[in-house]
Design a protein around this motif. Structure first.
Motif, mmCIF file in Angstrom:
data_model
loop_
_atom_site.group_PDB
_atom_site.id
_atom_site.type_symbol
_atom_site.label_atom_id
_atom_site.label_comp_id
_atom_site.label_asym_id
_atom_site.label_seq_id
_atom_site.Cartn_x
_atom_site.Cartn_y
_atom_site.Cartn_z
ATOM 1 N N LEU A 108 -91.775 -60.854 21.378
ATOM 2 C CA LEU A 108 -90.706 -60.598 22.359
ATOM 3 C C LEU A 108 -90.083 -59.260 21.993
ATOM 4 N N VAL A 109 -90.141 -58.305 22.932
ATOM 5 C CA VAL A 109 -89.535 -56.999 22.662
ATOM 6 C C VAL A 109 -88.189 -56.942 23.365
ATOM 7 N N GLU A 110 -87.168 -56.484 22.632
ATOM 8 C CA GLU A 110 -85.791 -56.501 23.154
ATOM 9 C C GLU A 110 -85.266 -55.100 23.417
ATOM 10 N N VAL A 111 -84.674 -54.923 24.605
ATOM 11 C CA VAL A 111 -84.130 -53.616 24.980
ATOM 12 C C VAL A 111 -82.699 -53.750 25.497
ATOM 13 N N HIS A 112 -81.986 -52.616 25.455
ATOM 14 C CA HIS A 112 -80.614 -52.616 25.979
ATOM 15 C C HIS A 112 -80.355 -51.459 26.948
ATOM 16 N N ASN A 113 -81.278 -50.481 26.997
ATOM 17 C CA ASN A 113 -81.096 -49.368 27.936
ATOM 18 C C ASN A 113 -82.471 -48.841 28.384
ATOM 19 N N SER A 114 -82.460 -47.856 29.267
ATOM 20 C CA SER A 114 -83.727 -47.453 29.885
ATOM 21 C C SER A 114 -84.639 -46.678 28.924
ATOM 22 N N GLU A 115 -84.051 -45.984 27.935
ATOM 23 C CA GLU A 115 -84.902 -45.292 26.946
ATOM 24 C C GLU A 115 -85.679 -46.318 26.120
ATOM 25 N N GLU A 116 -84.951 -47.339 25.673
ATOM 26 C CA GLU A 116 -85.616 -48.402 24.907
ATOM 27 C C GLU A 116 -86.665 -49.106 25.757
ATOM 28 N N LEU A 117 -86.351 -49.277 27.021
ATOM 29 C CA LEU A 117 -87.309 -49.943 27.916
ATOM 30 C C LEU A 117 -88.589 -49.114 28.045
ATOM 31 N N THR A 154 -97.213 -56.709 25.137
ATOM 32 C CA THR A 154 -96.605 -58.028 25.328
ATOM 33 C C THR A 154 -95.999 -58.186 26.720
ATOM 34 N N PRO A 155 -96.196 -59.374 27.310
ATOM 35 C CA PRO A 155 -95.551 -59.629 28.595
ATOM 36 C C PRO A 155 -94.059 -59.940 28.452
ATOM 37 N N LEU A 156 -93.597 -60.281 27.245
ATOM 38 C CA LEU A 156 -92.225 -60.782 27.069
ATOM 39 C C LEU A 156 -91.239 -59.655 26.797
ATOM 40 N N VAL A 157 -90.387 -59.370 27.777
ATOM 41 C CA VAL A 157 -89.385 -58.314 27.622
ATOM 42 C C VAL A 157 -87.996 -58.941 27.723
ATOM 43 N N ASN A 192 -79.512 -54.098 36.035
ATOM 44 C CA ASN A 192 -79.972 -52.709 36.117
ATOM 45 C C ASN A 192 -81.390 -52.528 35.596
ATOM 46 N N LEU A 193 -81.661 -53.074 34.417
ATOM 47 C CA LEU A 193 -82.967 -52.826 33.793
ATOM 48 C C LEU A 193 -84.082 -53.659 34.428
ATOM 49 N N HIS A 194 -83.723 -54.804 34.917
ATOM 50 C CA HIS A 194 -84.696 -55.703 35.540
ATOM 51 C C HIS A 194 -85.496 -54.990 36.634
ATOM 52 N N GLN A 195 -84.779 -54.128 37.377
ATOM 53 C CA GLN A 195 -85.412 -53.426 38.503
ATOM 54 C C GLN A 195 -86.492 -52.453 38.050
ATOM 55 N N LEU A 196 -86.465 -52.083 36.768
ATOM 56 C CA LEU A 196 -87.421 -51.091 36.264
ATOM 57 C C LEU A 196 -88.659 -51.738 35.648
ATOM 58 N N ILE A 197 -88.735 -53.056 35.730
ATOM 59 C CA ILE A 197 -89.815 -53.786 35.056
ATOM 60 C C ILE A 197 -90.754 -54.397 36.095
ATOM 61 N N GLY A 198 -92.047 -54.180 35.921
ATOM 62 C CA GLY A 198 -93.044 -54.650 36.894
ATOM 63 C C GLY A 198 -93.238 -56.153 36.846
ATOM 64 N N PRO A 199 -93.902 -56.685 37.878
ATOM 65 C CA PRO A 199 -94.064 -58.137 38.017
ATOM 66 C C PRO A 199 -94.999 -58.755 36.984
ATOM 67 N N GLU A 200 -95.744 -57.912 36.250
ATOM 68 C CA GLU A 200 -96.673 -58.463 35.251
ATOM 69 C C GLU A 200 -95.940 -58.881 33.973
ATOM 70 N N ARG A 201 -94.662 -58.498 33.866
ATOM 71 C CA ARG A 201 -93.896 -58.874 32.655
ATOM 72 C C ARG A 201 -92.994 -60.075 32.955
ATOM 73 N N LEU A 202 -92.652 -60.773 31.878
ATOM 74 C CA LEU A 202 -91.739 -61.913 31.985
ATOM 75 C C LEU A 202 -90.402 -61.477 31.393
ATOM 76 N N VAL A 203 -89.391 -61.405 32.232
ATOM 77 C CA VAL A 203 -88.088 -60.895 31.799
ATOM 78 C C VAL A 203 -87.226 -62.050 31.286
ATOM 79 N N ILE A 204 -86.620 -61.813 30.122
ATOM 80 C CA ILE A 204 -85.704 -62.787 29.530
ATOM 81 C C ILE A 204 -84.327 -62.134 29.457
#
Ligand SMILES: O=P(O)(O)OC[C@@H](O)[C@@H](O)c1c[nH]c2ccccc12
Length: 269
Positions: A175-184, A192-195, A214-226
């Motif tokens: 599971l990779v964890e991000v808090h802003n768009s640079e980290e994303l 990994t699919p787990l973001v 905000n960040l959710h919108q930048l992530i494609g449908p192939e990933r699973l957002v937590i």
């Protein structure tokens, strides 16, 4: 090698510095070769990502329920603290996976808590700690973890790629964890699919659910957002699911409840 870089926030810097000391101390008792051997002797994992995928792709909420005694921002969250009982309660309450803090110095966690929680139920478990070295990845597999966390705020892109590679080799999910768009941007170079999107700012400890929106919108449908941190109420949950976010990582609101699994049911009923 040191993981420090300009983007590392202050509290994280302290934690990461301490991690390197810890690893050095641990290496005196268990060598990397020992850990690799023990990791190789473990039975298969329980399938952390798979369990989440099954629910999220069916548009059903998937809850990673966290077992956390204390945190640097909130102090003690639960006393007495019984990891095995909490794990059973979470499983009964419908959790999809568990998250167990194993950091000693800042979260009052322990590896034994993870082992006890996992043995008390059949759910896949993420070892929640601050991974900076391959040593910790082998160690995680050797103590029975199913998944590890990589926090983009304290790792370079190259380090994350290296640690992900080792995790996959040993059979662990990531599971990779991000808090802003640079980290994303860094996180999306991983396989990994787990973001995880952490709503808590690691500089100020402030929580804003807007971070996820905000960040959710930048992530494609192939990933699973937590969505991670600060989910406290049914309204919070409904706001997330209303926006198509079905993955949750929740700790504090469960840990403060007399019956953590009942609290989970209440939030997701
Ligand atoms: O207790 P909360 O606000 O529900 O948050 C859980 C989890 O997101 C949080 O514990 C967390 C998210 N990322 C981390 C990294 C390290 C330690 C802890 C965390």
């Amino acid at each position: 090698m040191n993981t420090q870089n300009d983007k590392t926030p202050t509290i994280l810097r302290k934690i990461v510095d301490r991690k390197w000391q810890e690893i050095e101390q641990r290496q005196r008792t268990s060598s990397l070769a020992d850990l690799k051997a023990r990791a190789g002797d473990q039975p298969g994992t329980r399938g952390f990502a798979k369990a989440l995928r099954q629910r999220i792709e069916a548009s059903k909420p998937a809850v990673i329920a966290e077992i956390k005694k204390a945190s640097p921002s909130k102090g003690i969250l639960r006393d007495p603290f019984e990891p095995a009982q909490v794990a059973e309660s979470y499983e009964k309450g419908g959790a999809t996976c568990l998250s167990v803090l194993t950091d000693h110095d800042f979260f009052q966690g322990h590896e034994d808590f993870m082992v006890a929680a996992r043995n008390a139920c059949s759910l896949p478990v993420i070892r929640k700690d601050f991974m900076v070295s391959p040593y910790q990845i082998y160690e995680s597999r050797s103590i029975g973890a199913d998944c590890i966390l990589l926090i983009a705020a304290c790792l370079t892109r190259g380090q994350m790629q290296e640690l992900e590679g080792i995790a996959y080799e040993t059979g662990l999910d990531v599971l990779v964890e991000v808090h802003n768009s640079e980290e994303l941007d860094d996180a999306l170079t991983l396989s990994t699919p787990l973001v995880g999107i952490n709503n808590r700012d690691l500089h100020s400890f402030e929580v804003s659910l807007e971070t996820t929106f905000n960040l959710h919108q930048l992530i494609g449908p192939e990933r699973l957002v937590i969505t991670e941190s600060g989910i406290m109420t049914r309204t919070d949950v409904e706001t997330m699911t209303g926006r198509g976010i079905y993955g949750f990582l929740i700790g504090e609101s469960f840990m403060r409840a007399p019956d953590p699994g009942a609290k989970l049911q209440e939030l997701f009923a």
